[in-house]
Scaffold this motif. Sequence first.
Motif, PDB file in Angstrom:
ATOM      1  N   GLY A  23       0.781  -1.227   0.000  1.00 44.43           N
ATOM      2  CA  GLY A  23       0.000   0.000   0.000  1.00 44.43           C
ATOM      3  C   GLY A  23       0.813   1.278   0.000  1.00 44.43           C
ATOM      4  N   LYS A  24       2.061   1.211  -0.434  1.00 41.42           N
ATOM      5  CA  LYS A  24       2.908   2.418  -0.468  1.00 41.42           C
ATOM      6  C   LYS A  24       2.347   3.452  -1.439  1.00 41.42           C
ATOM      7  N   SER A  25       1.962   2.999  -2.625  1.00 40.72           N
ATOM      8  CA  SER A  25       1.443   3.932  -3.626  1.00 40.72           C
ATOM      9  C   SER A  25       0.114   4.529  -3.188  1.00 40.72           C
ATOM     10  N   SER A  26      -0.743   3.713  -2.606  1.00 39.83           N
ATOM     11  CA  SER A  26      -2.037   4.218  -2.139  1.00 39.83           C
ATOM     12  C   SER A  26      -1.851   5.265  -1.054  1.00 39.83           C
ATOM     13  N   LEU A  27      -0.888   5.036  -0.158  1.00 33.82           N
ATOM     14  CA  LEU A  27      -0.611   6.033   0.878  1.00 33.82           C
ATOM     15  C   LEU A  27      -0.093   7.320   0.249  1.00 33.82           C
ATOM     16  N   ALA A  28       0.732   7.209  -0.774  1.00 33.72           N
ATOM     17  CA  ALA A  28       1.298   8.402  -1.415  1.00 33.72           C
ATOM     18  C   ALA A  28       0.230   9.247  -2.095  1.00 33.72           C
ATOM     19  N   THR A  29      -0.873   8.634  -2.529  1.00 34.73           N
ATOM     20  CA  THR A  29      -1.936   9.410  -3.167  1.00 34.73           C
ATOM     21  C   THR A  29      -2.604  10.375  -2.201  1.00 34.73           C
ATOM     22  N   ARG A  30      -2.442  10.179  -0.893  1.00 38.99           N
ATOM     23  CA  ARG A  30      -3.072  11.025   0.104  1.00 38.99           C
ATOM     24  C   ARG A  30      -2.263  12.282   0.416  1.00 38.99           C
ATOM     25  N   PHE A  31      -1.030  12.349  -0.061  1.00 39.77           N
ATOM     26  CA  PHE A  31      -0.215  13.529   0.179  1.00 39.77           C
ATOM     27  C   PHE A  31      -0.775  14.710  -0.626  1.00 39.77           C
ATOM     28  N   PRO A  32      -0.434  15.943  -0.244  1.00 37.18           N
ATOM     29  CA  PRO A  32      -1.032  17.113  -0.900  1.00 37.18           C
ATOM     30  C   PRO A  32      -0.802  17.148  -2.404  1.00 37.18           C
ATOM     31  N   ARG A  33      -1.876  17.147  -3.178  1.00 37.38           N
ATOM     32  CA  ARG A  33      -1.890  17.338  -4.624  1.00 37.38           C
ATOM     33  C   ARG A  33      -0.741  16.608  -5.313  1.00 37.38           C
ATOM     34  N   PRO A  34      -0.754  15.283  -5.304  1.00 35.91           N
ATOM     35  CA  PRO A  34       0.405  14.534  -5.818  1.00 35.91           C
ATOM     36  C   PRO A  34       0.411  14.406  -7.337  1.00 35.91           C
ATOM     37  N   ILE A  35       1.589  14.289  -7.894  1.00 37.08           N
ATOM     38  CA  ILE A  35       1.794  13.869  -9.270  1.00 37.08           C
ATOM     39  C   ILE A  35       2.861  12.786  -9.244  1.00 37.08           C
ATOM     40  N   PHE A  36       2.645  11.703  -9.984  1.00 36.81           N
ATOM     41  CA  PHE A  36       3.501  10.525  -9.927  1.00 36.81           C
ATOM     42  C   PHE A  36       4.433  10.468 -11.137  1.00 36.81           C
ATOM     43  N   ILE A  37       5.675  10.107 -10.888  1.00 36.61           N
ATOM     44  CA  ILE A  37       6.564   9.591 -11.926  1.00 36.61           C
ATOM     45  C   ILE A  37       6.628   8.090 -11.691  1.00 36.61           C
ATOM     46  N   ASP A  38       5.918   7.350 -12.511  1.00 41.39           N
ATOM     47  CA  ASP A  38       5.726   5.914 -12.314  1.00 41.39           C
ATOM     48  C   ASP A  38       6.799   5.156 -13.079  1.00 41.39           C
ATOM     49  N   THR A  39       7.927   4.901 -12.433  1.00 36.52           N
ATOM     50  CA  THR A  39       9.056   4.289 -13.123  1.00 36.52           C
ATOM     51  C   THR A  39       8.818   2.823 -13.469  1.00 36.52           C
ATOM     52  N   GLU A  40       7.894   2.183 -12.782  1.00 37.07           N
ATOM     53  CA  GLU A  40       7.661   0.758 -13.059  1.00 37.07           C
ATOM     54  C   GLU A  40       6.279   0.485 -13.632  1.00 37.07           C
ATOM     55  N   GLY A  41       5.473   1.520 -13.888  1.00 39.11           N
ATOM     56  CA  GLY A  41       4.170   1.343 -14.514  1.00 39.11           C
ATOM     57  C   GLY A  41       3.171   0.589 -13.666  1.00 39.11           C
ATOM     58  N   SER A  42       3.179   0.823 -12.346  1.00 37.17           N
ATOM     59  CA  SER A  42       2.329   0.047 -11.441  1.00 37.17           C
ATOM     60  C   SER A  42       1.175   0.842 -10.850  1.00 37.17           C
ATOM     61  N   THR A  43       0.958   2.085 -11.313  1.00 35.18           N
ATOM     62  CA  THR A  43      -0.104   2.911 -10.716  1.00 35.18           C
ATOM     63  C   THR A  43      -1.320   3.038 -11.616  1.00 35.18           C
TER      64      THR A  43
END
Length: 359
Positions: A23-43
Amino acid sequence: MQVISGKVQKAKKVVLYGPEGIGKSSLATRFPRPIFIDTEGSTTELDVDRLPKPSSWEMLKQQVQWVKQQAGRYGTLVIDTIDWAELLCNEGVCAAHQKQSIEDFGYGKGYVYSEEEFGRLLNMLSDLIEAGINVVLNAHAQIVKFEQPDEMGAYDRYQLKLGKKTGSRTAALVKEWADMVLFINYKTFSVATDKEGKKNKAQGGIRTVYATHHPAWDAKNRHGLPDEFPLDYSHLAHIFNSSAAASQPAVQQPQYNSQQSQQQPPDQAQQSTQPEPMQPSNSGAQPESGSSIPASLLDLMMQHQVKDTEIQLVVSQKGYYPLDTPIANYDPGFIAGVLVGAWPQVHGMIQEARKNLPF
């Protein structure tokens, strides 16, 4: 000299690591106004803003630079995951030095180059912090055998899945750079299944965040967090609600889209409030034979809207290949080490060539 007293509110540098799927990625979505650089294509299953999966180390660095320009629009950059970013770093180092593997340098020299290059990325991420953008680095965990110098015996402990070889130093760099290193794992306990207590089975499995150092894992924080707490962003929210990054007003999210200038007429494109990820000087340029160009170069060409012929022109001017040689016929090592590895210089030459066009 100027004296600064009291606490200084700044954006935060956070590392989240743990087993895959916890659940690391799911937790990161809760941070203020996030934008992801998805290096492994898992989001792909997460409803978030993300940039295209970087196909090269140079592309990843340019994406970080682009996010820095969006201060006030995005509050958090999430790199998911940093251990896959390290693979891109090693590939970039090998391409720049014409090596097949990081081990080919000999005597650990490859890891020194990798450490230096990775340190430059961390410096770029620190620039985001100064711009008021939080940085969250997600990473996988690995179990390693650890032996303290002053103790007999060894034991297993969780660490960042960075630098799996003993010569690598990137894990130490990341831990020193971060304000918070949070370890996420399943909290389990054993229960006896027989009267003698010789047979046991695991129970529990509550997802738990560990925020302080332990012999069995790496963790730290500078915000007085409890030693452990459930995997819930509410336990971290107060840190970011009081930071300067969290206090910035939310605005419309931009789109990272290299095709935007083509989808709009020229007059409408000038009036658009959506910022471009790059600022090409020739908005109509596009690769003509994209399918035959390696993805690492093609992605950069698409971002900057560079034509095949423009690449061929600057390559011929430097004497590497004749002007009429297709990019597909270039040596792969030349593409990775020169065109991709030194893309800012290559793109600069293309921009200079565009200024000299007769139209």
